[in-house]
Design a protein around this motif. Sequence first.
Motif, PDB file in Angstrom:
ATOM      1  N   GLY A 246       0.803  -1.204   0.000  1.00 29.42           N
ATOM      2  CA  GLY A 246       0.000   0.000   0.000  1.00 29.42           C
ATOM      3  C   GLY A 246       0.838   1.256   0.000  1.00 29.42           C
ATOM      4  N   ARG A 247       1.489   1.535   1.122  1.00 26.87           N
ATOM      5  CA  ARG A 247       2.294   2.757   1.230  1.00 26.87           C
ATOM      6  C   ARG A 247       3.374   2.815   0.165  1.00 26.87           C
ATOM      7  NH1 ARG A 247       6.627   3.135   5.886  1.00 26.87           N
ATOM      8  NH2 ARG A 247       7.723   1.904   4.302  1.00 26.87           N
ATOM      9  N   ASP A 248       4.117   1.705   0.004  1.00 26.49           N
ATOM     10  CA  ASP A 248       5.260   1.718  -0.913  1.00 26.49           C
ATOM     11  C   ASP A 248       4.891   1.321  -2.337  1.00 26.49           C
ATOM     12  OD1 ASP A 248       6.732   2.533   1.233  1.00 26.49           O
ATOM     13  OD2 ASP A 248       7.724   0.620   1.589  1.00 26.49           O
ATOM     14  N   GLY A 249       3.679   0.818  -2.533  1.00 23.41           N
ATOM     15  CA  GLY A 249       3.145   0.652  -3.878  1.00 23.41           C
ATOM     16  C   GLY A 249       3.703  -0.476  -4.714  1.00 23.41           C
ATOM     17  N   HIS A 250       4.236  -1.523  -4.082  1.00 20.11           N
ATOM     18  CA  HIS A 250       4.801  -2.623  -4.863  1.00 20.11           C
ATOM     19  C   HIS A 250       3.704  -3.549  -5.385  1.00 20.11           C
ATOM     20  CE1 HIS A 250       8.889  -1.555  -3.806  1.00 20.11           C
ATOM     21  NE2 HIS A 250       8.506  -1.441  -2.551  1.00 20.11           N
ATOM     22  N   VAL A 251       3.916  -4.054  -6.576  1.00 18.43           N
ATOM     23  CA  VAL A 251       2.971  -4.985  -7.195  1.00 18.43           C
ATOM     24  C   VAL A 251       3.302  -6.402  -6.742  1.00 18.43           C
ATOM     25  CG1 VAL A 251       2.088  -5.903  -9.363  1.00 18.43           C
ATOM     26  CG2 VAL A 251       2.740  -3.486  -9.196  1.00 18.43           C
ATOM     27  N   PRO A 252       2.349  -7.159  -6.215  1.00 19.76           N
ATOM     28  CA  PRO A 252       2.633  -8.536  -5.790  1.00 19.76           C
ATOM     29  C   PRO A 252       3.094  -9.396  -6.966  1.00 19.76           C
ATOM     30  CG  PRO A 252       0.496  -7.800  -4.963  1.00 19.76           C
ATOM     31  CD  PRO A 252       0.958  -6.769  -5.940  1.00 19.76           C
ATOM     32  N   LYS A 253       4.120 -10.194  -6.741  1.00 18.13           N
ATOM     33  CA  LYS A 253       4.558 -11.149  -7.756  1.00 18.13           C
ATOM     34  C   LYS A 253       3.513 -12.257  -7.881  1.00 18.13           C
ATOM     35  CE  LYS A 253       9.492 -10.611  -6.669  1.00 18.13           C
ATOM     36  NZ  LYS A 253      10.666 -11.319  -6.125  1.00 18.13           N
TER      37      LYS A 253
END
Length: 263
Positions: free
Chosen positions: A74-81
């Motif tokens: 959420g905060r850091d905005g990474h896309v789940p692998k």
Amino acid sequence: MRSSAASGLVQRGRAYAALLRPYGRIFLLSHMRAYTSLFGHILGSHPEIDGYYELHIGYHSWRSLYRQKLVYFGRDGHVPKAGARFLFDKVLHNDHPVDDSILARERLRFVLALRDPEQTIPSINQLYANVDPGHAFATEAGAFDYFEARLDGLSRAARALSGRYAYLDAESLRSRTAEALPFLASHIGLRTPLQEEYEVKPMTGQSGRGDSSPAIHAGRISREKKSPLGIGDQERLMQVKARFQEVRATLVQHSARHLLLLE
């Protein structure tokens, strides 16, 4: 405005989707300047692992495991692998405690690592001299205080985790790579091997996210030997080295498996 709003909705949607995924967890419990950014990038480049840097949060209860997902996705905005089964974080400070209720959870994987203070203390000083010269950690006394307190914290964690974690001397990731990577993969339960090459990621080298030196951008494990920087307070060093050896022996004793520089 529409584009920004749509992007925010997509990001929140990914975070909520990640919350529903049943991730296992991998925690590296260690201290600053113990090659922990290298650990994180090696692990975080594996297709089964999301996460590669320190989130700077404590783990106080099961709710903290949900917070971990919200922070990373959420905060850091990474896309789940697509194929990730684990979420990684490293905890390097006593200010970010890991509660006994978290240490007791069976589905979590823990790795503990130490680096010799003779190498660690000057490295901490050098880091803080560059990023925050006024910080106590830019002084030998401040770095020694941090290191001793962290040794105590790791000793407590090792006793609580007795028989359920892997220990390795941090330097073994560089000097015994061919053994260290299978050692870690086996302990975690990965389906494919870890590689010594890693991805340089969006937050690689950013201040507050781990190692900010140029070395972390290499994209592979470096075995370059650097000259020791030296320590002025030799009396304090001898005291801390003695404590380091005691704690290291404790971590080895309580580990399920271990990998040392010299065996």
